[in-house]
Scaffold this active site. Sequence first.
Site: not given
Length: 616
Positions: A224, A244, A303-305, A329, A334, A352-355
């Site tokens: 997504k 992928d 910006v994943a893990r 990110d 963390e 960690h601002l992705g969301a």
Amino acid sequence: MIMSCSRLTNNNLQPPSYTCTPKFTTSFLPIRLRLRLSPQFPCYKNSALAITNVLKTADSPNISSDLESIFSNSKPTILVSEKLGEGGLDLLRTFANVDCSYNLSPEELCSKISMCDALIVRSGTKVTRQVFEASKGRLKVVGRAGVGIDNVDLQAATEFGCLVVNAPTANTIAAAEHGIALLSAMARNVSQADASIKAGKWERSKYVGVSMVGKTLAIMGFGKVGSEVARRAKGLGMHVVAHDPYAPADRARAIGVELVSFDEAVSTADFISLHMPLTPTTSKVFNDVTFAKMKKGVRIINVARGGVIDEDALLRALDTGLVAQAALDVFCEEPPKDSKLVLHENVIATPHLGASTKEAQEGVAVEIAEAVVGALQGELSATAVNAPMVPAEVLSELAPYVALAEKLGRLAVQLVGGGTGIKSVKVVYRSGRDPNDLDTRLLRAMITKGIIEPISDSIINLVNADFIAKQKGLRISEERVFSTSSSGSPIDSIQVQISNVKSKFESALSENEEISVEGRVKYGKPHLSRVGSFDVDVSLEGNLILCRQVDQPGMIGTVGGILGENNVNVSFMSVGRNFRRKKAIMAICVDEEPDKDTLDKIGHIPAIEEFVFLNL
């Protein structure tokens, strides 16, 4: 980890010969699981476990008081232990009594939980075994407002019959936008230039950036978030490739993205954006070896893990200039402590601002509220991350085959070597029983789990297996074949076939060019019984090495000697062949994971034509 070596193709495999005669063949549609409650009960529909508990006590003289205690309140109680968007709270209040109690200590949470039917948390609340024990069976649902569920003890939740749901989709756009923001800021040195000018400097020549138009962006993980990043990058005039194994080729083409192999993606990209989950397969997959394959001066966004990158290796690559810049990110720890990587002048770091947008937070709140309310109404949510209870008699009979099913799925997916992505999987069950007596939902879920989980952050179980498979574009069909040589067991064998893909081990291909592996249960343990057209017999424990070789004396000793010299213990070994002194397959189970040098030595044995190492 998968390592393979091939020097000779196998174009003359004989078709498998089965002694079983077909009796029943079918493809099963996804099964919708929904608890339907009796109409005489009040409007408040408790969760599946509550009803199960009532049924268990049906012979008790206290059944009337039990029912009265469960249905005495017109509304359930939901405890929200961390801040949740108003949209989600409003939805919850239409259905339940909502208790918003933030910053609870572990002791305070345990004290309140026995009066709650559901609990909604973010990442700060630890839902431990002690919490489930303190709930005394009343807690029916735990909702995690977000994707990660590391702070919830899933094993304890399942043991106590508590459904755990999360909110995996609402922050997709926010994460994609943050990835593009980091991409642009890194390309134009925005962070460094901002710090410089605020320090009273004017360093225009130092912070000359690079253009994005016409550059190649490799997206690692085309789910997504990855696909939304691709749409935006195309709008910036970038050439986008993606890796992928589950990405549908038609969806990629619709966006204008080319699907390529992992090595091609990292070796051709000017920018690499990571959107893959953290699994045992992807842990530190970006390491010294991977960085060495990249263009000098590549730029990386994550910006994943955090754990998908070996942070020490990235620091070395930045110091040598192999990687020009990184925008991060997420981190292995963390918040990061005393991190040289964070302080590196060529790194942009965000916490960690992705969301973290207002819209995303509100969307997550609504999504988790809907999931929790649905679960309390007796619906089994598509975002459930732990399995519901399986009837004891079914679980008891199928228990040995559950492990076999997952192992076969995990083995088959590691044999995939390329193509347009895994689209179609066929599962063949051989049994001497009436096919209508065999409930294969659990087995199909475990095969799906074995295929998808190694390279996905999806948690697969009986509740969501069909949903996740459909979401991944994966069609799993089933065929039940009557076996005249039945041993009396519910299932004689399970065969997994993956079509329209290439194989890392060509001998695993059937006459129809499908990857085909088959297994059975022996002595209560899962065994591999067939690879392609070759019969083998090896226990599926530890790790597996498959070799195709010239059938000649001394091969067992030669391969075993190499493993022994390198302190790799062999637990099981089997050789299968079609014709004497022609071709043979050696299947070897090993306790340890051989290092690259050991596998290279096996691959250089003159009689070895191809081999593959599989981590089970």
